[in-house]
Design a protein around this motif. Sequence first.
Motif, PDB file in Angstrom:
ATOM      1  N   MET A   1       0.854  -1.165   0.000  1.00 24.93           N
ATOM      2  CA  MET A   1       0.000   0.000   0.000  1.00 24.93           C
ATOM      3  C   MET A   1       0.908   1.239   0.000  1.00 24.93           C
ATOM      4  O   MET A   1       1.866   1.303   0.757  1.00 24.93           O
ATOM      5  CB  MET A   1      -0.880  -0.057   1.253  1.00 24.93           C
ATOM      6  N   THR A   2       0.596   2.178  -0.818  1.00 25.63           N
ATOM      7  CA  THR A   2       1.375   3.417  -0.886  1.00 25.63           C
ATOM      8  C   THR A   2       1.036   4.317   0.304  1.00 25.63           C
ATOM      9  O   THR A   2       0.043   4.093   1.014  1.00 25.63           O
ATOM     10  CB  THR A   2       1.069   4.193  -2.175  1.00 25.63           C
ATOM     11  N   ARG A   3       1.828   5.362   0.478  1.00 20.05           N
ATOM     12  CA  ARG A   3       1.555   6.348   1.522  1.00 20.05           C
ATOM     13  C   ARG A   3       0.175   6.968   1.310  1.00 20.05           C
ATOM     14  O   ARG A   3      -0.603   7.123   2.259  1.00 20.05           O
ATOM     15  CB  ARG A   3       2.636   7.423   1.496  1.00 20.05           C
ATOM     16  N   GLN A   4      -0.146   7.317   0.074  1.00 20.43           N
ATOM     17  CA  GLN A   4      -1.434   7.937  -0.226  1.00 20.43           C
ATOM     18  C   GLN A   4      -2.583   6.987   0.090  1.00 20.43           C
ATOM     19  O   GLN A   4      -3.602   7.402   0.643  1.00 20.43           O
ATOM     20  CB  GLN A   4      -1.479   8.379  -1.699  1.00 20.43           C
ATOM     21  N   GLN A   5      -2.442   5.718  -0.263  1.00 17.28           N
ATOM     22  CA  GLN A   5      -3.485   4.734   0.019  1.00 17.28           C
ATOM     23  C   GLN A   5      -3.668   4.556   1.525  1.00 17.28           C
ATOM     24  O   GLN A   5      -4.790   4.480   2.020  1.00 17.28           O
ATOM     25  CB  GLN A   5      -3.155   3.397  -0.643  1.00 17.28           C
ATOM     26  N   ALA A   6      -2.554   4.470   2.252  1.00 14.06           N
ATOM     27  CA  ALA A   6      -2.630   4.304   3.706  1.00 14.06           C
ATOM     28  C   ALA A   6      -3.312   5.512   4.345  1.00 14.06           C
ATOM     29  O   ALA A   6      -4.194   5.363   5.195  1.00 14.06           O
ATOM     30  CB  ALA A   6      -1.235   4.106   4.286  1.00 14.06           C
ATOM     31  N   THR A   7      -2.935   6.701   3.928  1.00 16.31           N
ATOM     32  CA  THR A   7      -3.532   7.925   4.467  1.00 16.31           C
ATOM     33  C   THR A   7      -5.020   7.991   4.137  1.00 16.31           C
ATOM     34  O   THR A   7      -5.836   8.389   4.975  1.00 16.31           O
ATOM     35  CB  THR A   7      -2.788   9.159   3.919  1.00 16.31           C
ATOM     36  N   ALA A   8      -5.385   7.574   2.935  1.00 14.40           N
ATOM     37  CA  ALA A   8      -6.790   7.628   2.505  1.00 14.40           C
ATOM     38  C   ALA A   8      -7.691   6.710   3.325  1.00 14.40           C
ATOM     39  O   ALA A   8      -8.899   6.941   3.395  1.00 14.40           O
ATOM     40  CB  ALA A   8      -6.897   7.285   1.018  1.00 14.40           C
ATOM     41  N   THR A   9      -7.144   5.689   3.975  1.00  9.38           N
ATOM     42  CA  THR A   9      -7.970   4.809   4.806  1.00  9.38           C
ATOM     43  C   THR A   9      -8.510   5.539   6.029  1.00  9.38           C
ATOM     44  O   THR A   9      -9.496   5.111   6.617  1.00  9.38           O
ATOM     45  CB  THR A   9      -7.188   3.579   5.300  1.00  9.38           C
ATOM     46  N   GLY A  10      -7.819   6.604   6.443  1.00 12.00           N
ATOM     47  CA  GLY A  10      -8.208   7.299   7.660  1.00 12.00           C
ATOM     48  C   GLY A  10      -7.759   6.589   8.925  1.00 12.00           C
ATOM     49  O   GLY A  10      -8.044   7.033  10.029  1.00 12.00           O
ATOM     50  N   MET A  11      -7.033   5.475   8.782  1.00 11.90           N
ATOM     51  CA  MET A  11      -6.635   4.671   9.932  1.00 11.90           C
ATOM     52  C   MET A  11      -5.277   5.058  10.504  1.00 11.90           C
ATOM     53  O   MET A  11      -4.909   4.593  11.579  1.00 11.90           O
ATOM     54  CB  MET A  11      -6.630   3.190   9.549  1.00 11.90           C
ATOM     55  N   VAL A  12      -4.517   5.890   9.777  1.00 12.03           N
ATOM     56  CA  VAL A  12      -3.190   6.264  10.252  1.00 12.03           C
ATOM     57  C   VAL A  12      -3.096   7.773  10.477  1.00 12.03           C
ATOM     58  O   VAL A  12      -3.777   8.552   9.818  1.00 12.03           O
ATOM     59  CB  VAL A  12      -2.069   5.819   9.282  1.00 12.03           C
ATOM     60  N   ARG A  13      -2.243   8.128  11.400  1.00 14.78           N
ATOM     61  CA  ARG A  13      -1.943   9.547  11.630  1.00 14.78           C
ATOM     62  C   ARG A  13      -1.001  10.009  10.515  1.00 14.78           C
ATOM     63  O   ARG A  13      -0.468   9.184   9.781  1.00 14.78           O
ATOM     64  CB  ARG A  13      -1.295   9.705  12.997  1.00 14.78           C
ATOM     65  N   PRO A  14      -0.753  11.288  10.366  1.00 16.35           N
ATOM     66  CA  PRO A  14       0.177  11.746   9.334  1.00 16.35           C
ATOM     67  C   PRO A  14       1.566  11.106   9.511  1.00 16.35           C
ATOM     68  O   PRO A  14       2.031  10.901  10.627  1.00 16.35           O
ATOM     69  CB  PRO A  14       0.240  13.256   9.550  1.00 16.35           C
ATOM     70  N   PHE A  15       2.209  10.789   8.405  1.00 22.75           N
ATOM     71  CA  PHE A  15       3.534  10.181   8.440  1.00 22.75           C
ATOM     72  C   PHE A  15       4.599  11.238   8.704  1.00 22.75           C
ATOM     73  O   PHE A  15       4.556  12.329   8.162  1.00 22.75           O
ATOM     74  CB  PHE A  15       3.848   9.488   7.107  1.00 22.75           C
ATOM     75  N   ASP A  16       5.562  10.887   9.538  1.00 25.69           N
ATOM     76  CA  ASP A  16       6.762  11.693   9.726  1.00 25.69           C
ATOM     77  C   ASP A  16       7.774  11.156   8.724  1.00 25.69           C
ATOM     78  O   ASP A  16       8.229  10.023   8.834  1.00 25.69           O
ATOM     79  CB  ASP A  16       7.295  11.534  11.150  1.00 25.69           C
ATOM     80  N   THR A  17       8.103  11.939   7.746  1.00 23.39           N
ATOM     81  CA  THR A  17       9.015  11.487   6.686  1.00 23.39           C
ATOM     82  C   THR A  17      10.335  12.256   6.725  1.00 23.39           C
ATOM     83  O   THR A  17      10.983  12.431   5.701  1.00 23.39           O
ATOM     84  CB  THR A  17       8.350  11.635   5.302  1.00 23.39           C
ATOM     85  N   THR A  18      10.752  12.689   7.919  1.00 18.03           N
ATOM     86  CA  THR A  18      12.022  13.401   8.021  1.00 18.03           C
ATOM     87  C   THR A  18      13.216  12.472   7.873  1.00 18.03           C
ATOM     88  O   THR A  18      14.316  12.925   7.599  1.00 18.03           O
ATOM     89  CB  THR A  18      12.123  14.171   9.357  1.00 18.03           C
ATOM     90  N   SER A  19      13.032  11.176   8.054  1.00 26.77           N
ATOM     91  CA  SER A  19      14.103  10.209   7.812  1.00 26.77           C
ATOM     92  C   SER A  19      13.769   9.426   6.543  1.00 26.77           C
ATOM     93  O   SER A  19      12.713   9.612   5.938  1.00 26.77           O
ATOM     94  CB  SER A  19      14.260   9.264   9.003  1.00 26.77           C
ATOM     95  N   ARG A  20      14.669   8.553   6.122  1.00 22.51           N
ATOM     96  CA  ARG A  20      14.490   7.802   4.880  1.00 22.51           C
ATOM     97  C   ARG A  20      13.177   7.023   4.873  1.00 22.51           C
ATOM     98  O   ARG A  20      12.464   7.004   3.885  1.00 22.51           O
ATOM     99  CB  ARG A  20      15.669   6.840   4.664  1.00 22.51           C
ATOM    100  N   CYS A  21      12.880   6.369   5.968  1.00 23.76           N
ATOM    101  CA  CYS A  21      11.622   5.618   6.077  1.00 23.76           C
ATOM    102  C   CYS A  21      10.649   6.411   6.955  1.00 23.76           C
ATOM    103  O   CYS A  21      11.015   6.878   8.025  1.00 23.76           O
ATOM    104  CB  CYS A  21      11.873   4.246   6.683  1.00 23.76           C
ATOM    105  N   GLY A  22       9.440   6.570   6.484  1.00 26.45           N
ATOM    106  CA  GLY A  22       8.435   7.300   7.232  1.00 26.45           C
ATOM    107  C   GLY A  22       7.851   6.465   8.354  1.00 26.45           C
ATOM    108  O   GLY A  22       7.830   5.242   8.294  1.00 26.45           O
ATOM    109  N   VAL A  23       7.363   7.145   9.372  1.00 24.47           N
ATOM    110  CA  VAL A  23       6.746   6.472  10.515  1.00 24.47           C
ATOM    111  C   VAL A  23       5.433   7.175  10.832  1.00 24.47           C
ATOM    112  O   VAL A  23       5.332   8.398  10.783  1.00 24.47           O
ATOM    113  CB  VAL A  23       7.671   6.506  11.750  1.00 24.47           C
TER     114      VAL A  23
ATOM    115  N   PHE B   1       1.436   6.236  13.161  1.00 29.41           N
ATOM    116  CA  PHE B   1       0.795   5.391  14.168  1.00 29.41           C
ATOM    117  C   PHE B   1      -0.648   5.175  13.767  1.00 29.41           C
ATOM    118  O   PHE B   1      -1.291   6.061  13.206  1.00 29.41           O
ATOM    119  CB  PHE B   1       0.854   6.064  15.553  1.00 29.41           C
ATOM    120  N   LEU B   2      -1.157   3.990  14.057  1.00 21.79           N
ATOM    121  CA  LEU B   2      -2.566   3.715  13.802  1.00 21.79           C
ATOM    122  C   LEU B   2      -3.416   4.537  14.761  1.00 21.79           C
ATOM    123  O   LEU B   2      -3.118   4.645  15.941  1.00 21.79           O
ATOM    124  CB  LEU B   2      -2.849   2.226  13.992  1.00 21.79           C
ATOM    125  N   ARG B   3      -4.481   5.109  14.264  1.00 19.68           N
ATOM    126  CA  ARG B   3      -5.355   5.951  15.095  1.00 19.68           C
ATOM    127  C   ARG B   3      -6.014   5.164  16.226  1.00 19.68           C
ATOM    128  O   ARG B   3      -6.276   5.713  17.292  1.00 19.68           O
ATOM    129  CB  ARG B   3      -6.429   6.609  14.233  1.00 19.68           C
TER     130      ARG B   3
END
Length: 123
Positions: free
Chosen positions: A1-23, A25-27
């Motif tokens: 699942m892409t970042r956009q797909q994951a975000t579109a589910t509404g189940m995750v908080r915004p991703f922190d992408t300041t490092s190579r891999c984003g992090v 949390f599930l809502r």
Amino acid sequence: MTRQQATATGMVRPFDTTSRCGVSFLRAAPPEEGTVTLSPTLGVAAISVWPGIRTPEGLRIGTSSAEMLRIYPAYEAAEDAEATNARGYTKVPGNGNALYRIQTSNGKVTALTLQLRRQDCYE
């Protein structure tokens, strides 16, 4: 699942992408639990669970190492270690692209993650 797909589910908080891999949390998770790791090339690479969440086969944080081995007899420790104090992996039944990463300590499961079999964000 892409970042956009994951975000579109509404189940995750915004991703922190300041490092190579984003992090993220599930809502539905307690604070600082339910980590979602985002690979820049693969999309969602791993989801860590919290106490109370079970795999379809019944494994949860707090399960004994002996019961974990009964549930997942193909579990393999990552290091030369006993299953009572180890980090290891087992295949996810029905999904050849995924693994459960299972951490044990003092004879109990202490961490559980669903992750891509081939991921590029940690370990």
